[in-house]
Design a protein around this motif. Structure first.
Motif, PDB file in Angstrom:
ATOM      1  N   GLY A  69       0.821  -1.213   0.000  1.00  0.00           N
ATOM      2  CA  GLY A  69       0.000   0.000   0.000  1.00  0.00           C
ATOM      3  C   GLY A  69       0.853   1.260   0.000  1.00  0.00           C
ATOM      4  N   ALA A  70       1.905   1.275   0.843  1.00  0.00           N
ATOM      5  CA  ALA A  70       2.802   2.429   0.883  1.00  0.00           C
ATOM      6  C   ALA A  70       3.525   2.595  -0.444  1.00  0.00           C
ATOM      7  N   ALA A  71       3.909   1.472  -1.051  1.00  0.00           N
ATOM      8  CA  ALA A  71       4.570   1.547  -2.351  1.00  0.00           C
ATOM      9  C   ALA A  71       3.640   2.149  -3.403  1.00  0.00           C
ATOM     10  N   LEU A  72       2.364   1.774  -3.345  1.00  0.00           N
ATOM     11  CA  LEU A  72       1.400   2.319  -4.306  1.00  0.00           C
ATOM     12  C   LEU A  72       1.145   3.812  -4.071  1.00  0.00           C
ATOM     13  N   VAL A  73       1.153   4.228  -2.790  1.00  0.00           N
ATOM     14  CA  VAL A  73       1.002   5.658  -2.503  1.00  0.00           C
ATOM     15  C   VAL A  73       2.157   6.430  -3.117  1.00  0.00           C
ATOM     16  N   ALA A  74       3.367   5.890  -2.995  1.00  0.00           N
ATOM     17  CA  ALA A  74       4.537   6.567  -3.563  1.00  0.00           C
ATOM     18  C   ALA A  74       4.533   6.540  -5.087  1.00  0.00           C
ATOM     19  N   ASP A  75       3.926   5.512  -5.673  1.00  0.00           N
ATOM     20  CA  ASP A  75       3.961   5.343  -7.125  1.00  0.00           C
ATOM     21  C   ASP A  75       2.750   5.947  -7.828  1.00  0.00           C
ATOM     22  N   SER A  76       1.563   5.725  -7.285  1.00  0.00           N
ATOM     23  CA  SER A  76       0.338   6.171  -7.957  1.00  0.00           C
ATOM     24  C   SER A  76      -0.688   6.667  -6.941  1.00  0.00           C
ATOM     25  N   PRO A  77      -0.379   7.762  -6.242  1.00  0.00           N
ATOM     26  CA  PRO A  77      -1.266   8.258  -5.182  1.00  0.00           C
ATOM     27  C   PRO A  77      -2.633   8.700  -5.694  1.00  0.00           C
ATOM     28  N   GLU A  78      -2.725   8.967  -6.989  1.00  0.00           N
ATOM     29  CA  GLU A  78      -4.020   9.387  -7.547  1.00  0.00           C
ATOM     30  C   GLU A  78      -5.069   8.280  -7.467  1.00  0.00           C
ATOM     31  N   ASP A  79      -4.653   7.047  -7.184  1.00  0.00           N
ATOM     32  CA  ASP A  79      -5.601   5.938  -7.065  1.00  0.00           C
ATOM     33  C   ASP A  79      -6.277   5.888  -5.699  1.00  0.00           C
ATOM     34  N   PHE A  80      -5.846   6.739  -4.775  1.00  0.00           N
ATOM     35  CA  PHE A  80      -6.387   6.724  -3.417  1.00  0.00           C
ATOM     36  C   PHE A  80      -7.201   7.990  -3.144  1.00  0.00           C
ATOM     37  N   ASP A  81      -8.083   7.873  -2.160  1.00  0.00           N
ATOM     38  CA  ASP A  81      -8.952   8.983  -1.788  1.00  0.00           C
ATOM     39  C   ASP A  81      -8.810   9.265  -0.289  1.00  0.00           C
ATOM     40  N   VAL A  82      -9.346   8.386   0.551  1.00  0.00           N
ATOM     41  CA  VAL A  82      -9.150   8.443   1.998  1.00  0.00           C
ATOM     42  C   VAL A  82      -8.488   7.131   2.410  1.00  0.00           C
ATOM     43  N   ILE A  83      -7.414   7.220   3.205  1.00  0.00           N
ATOM     44  CA  ILE A  83      -6.723   6.027   3.695  1.00  0.00           C
ATOM     45  C   ILE A  83      -6.748   6.062   5.219  1.00  0.00           C
TER      46      ILE A  83
END
Length: 478
Positions: free
Chosen positions: A207-221
């Motif tokens: 999840g942290a790797a995805l935030v660093a790579d593609s944060p636009e895929d997240f909304d509220v974490i």
């Protein structure tokens, strides 16, 4: 008129607070501030907590605190006042919006706009640590159902209030099946009450790797305390600068608003610090106390100032910036822009002018709790678990018998591997012979036998089932 407690903090704190207050006053926030002193001076005066009783009373009376960064002196065993305040005041929810300001602030993620909601009171930040042997120290990770329910419910209510479409949970419950497992379980339970909001779960490392790579895929974490601390700083940095991010700490009674960065004493008094983090914390405060019209005015003026290229040194870029300014001059530029809106960045609009208030936690009916064994932790400086097992079997009694030995969580008896490196810290599990509920006297008998057999028992942990479900972990490799 609303009264707010105010702490100017240490290092760059007084400078960025003065800049923030000048903007609040110019925007017509109509607040009265009651200043308190916390942090380094209080610590060094001999108060090991960093805060006086009078300051506590001021905060509890006003219910709202706007706080600049503080310094915890190095050495001396001083506890972090930030953590103390969050936990003492029951500020269970830490909220950190992370939004990119592309192209005006350099970032690799131009479409990033997410909010991290972090549990703020428990997890490893309970700060309960012990040295148990020459070679091993422990830190207790405490996760509670009330803590999980409050923070997860807050995340979904926040998403609902601010028209967010998805809530994502990060845990490490593939390894920590009891603690993180509870957080994930509660997330699924609460998510079922919000069918209109998408929900998903990620193991925290990917999840942290995805935030660093593609944060636009997240909304509220939403996540437990330690992960939230780490991931929220990562998210803030990849927007362009940790110095831009504000933070809200929300409790059932009190709330605290601050920047997420530290006191930066190396640049204190030089009029170069960026006040944006504290200002954005103040904007969150205004929303919390129902002054969303003022919050909207200030944040749009701040966005317009960023667009105009009027930047402090930390975000100055020779291409996108038009003017390098100091702390005071940046605040003056924002004041000039009050009433203006950004032209390229999305303007903010806070429709709901009421604070987000959740119902108090209601305790669930208790489950049937049975004790079925005990983990006896032993300090022993040998290496062969079979030798230790021979000694530990002497402690068996009519109710309990040795079933497992682990070292740093890995099974080393029975049938352990010689390749497993062992320290002097051993978990020795005794289980009920008949699998039924035990009397605690049988556990006391184990301890008495340990003393008589010169076995150094450093800790015990009772093993329970709850409504028949095992409430303890197996050994790795078991």
């Amino acid at each position: 008129m609303i009264k707010v407690s105010l702490a100017k903090g240490d290092g760059i704190g007084p400078e960025i607070m003065d800049a923030t207050l000048s903007i609040l006053n110019a925007a017509g926030a109509d607040l009265t501030f009651e200043e308190i002193e916390v942090g380094e001076k209080v610590y060094l005066s001999g108060n090991s907590t960093g805060i006086s009783d009078e300051a506590w009373e001021t905060i509890r009376r006003n219910k709202v605190l706007l706080k600049a960064p503080i310094t915890t002196p190095q050495g001396g065993g001083y506890k972090s006042l930030n953590v103390t305040m969050r936990k003492t005041l029951g500020l269970y929810s830490n909220v950190r919006p992370c939004r990119s300001l592309h192209p005006f602030v350099t970032t690799k993620h131009p479409e990033m706009d997410l909010v991290i909601i972090r549990e703020n009171e428990e997890d490893l930040y309970a700060g309960i640590e012990h040295q148990q042997t020459d070679e091993v120290v422990q830190c207790l990770k405490l996760i509670s159902r009330p803590g999980c329910e409050k923070i997860v419910t807050y995340a979904f209510e926040y998403a609902k209030k601010y028209s967010r479409k998805k809530v994502t949970c990060f845990t490490k419950d593939n390894i920590m099946k009891q603690t993180d497992g509870l957080f994930h379980q509660v997330f699924d339970e609460v998510a079922s009450r919000y069918p209109e909001i998408i929900n998903e779960h990620w193991i925290v490392d990917i999840g942290a790797a995805l935030v660093a790579d593609s944060p636009e895929d997240f909304d509220v974490i939403v996540m437990p305390n330690l992960y939230g601390d780490v991931v929220s700083d990562i998210a803030a940095q990849i927007t362009g600068s940790v110095g831009l991010a504000g933070s809200a700490n929300i409790g059932e009674e009190c709330s605290m608003f601050e920047a997420i960065h530290g006191s930066a004493p190396n640049i204190a008094g030089k009029n170069v610090a960026n006040p944006s983090g504290l200002l954005n914390g103040a904007v969150m405060m205004l929303n919390h106390i129902g002054k969303s019209d003022v919050a909207e005015k200030i944040q749009n003026a701040w966005l317009r100032t960023i667009e105009d290229g009027v930047h402090t040194n930390d975000i100055y870029d020779p291409i996108m910036s038009t003017k390098r300014v100091g702390t005071k001059e940046f605040a003056e530029a924002i004041i000039t822009n009050l009433g203006n809106k950004p032209k390229q960045l999305p303007e903010v609009f806070y429709e709901d002018n009421t604070p987000l208030v959740l119902p108090k936690y209601q305790r669930k009916p208790s489950k049937t709790k049975n004790v079925v064994g005990v983990d006896l932790f032993v300090d022993w400086n040998g290496y062969d678990a079979n030798v230790l097992a021979d000694q530990l079997k002497k402690l068996n009694n009519e109710a309990l018998e040795l079933s497992l030995i682990t070292n740093r969580g890995v099974k080393v008896w029975p049938n352990g591997f010689s390749e497993t490196f062992c320290t002097d810290h051993w978990r020795c599990r005794y289980l009920a012979k008949d699998g039924e509920d035990l009397s605690k006297e049988s556990i006391i008998d184990i301890l008495k036998s340990a003393i008589s057999n010169n076995i150094d028992a450093i800790k015990t942990e009772n093993l329970y089932t709850f409504d028949g479900v095992r409430g303890y972990s197996l050994g790795q490799g078991q």
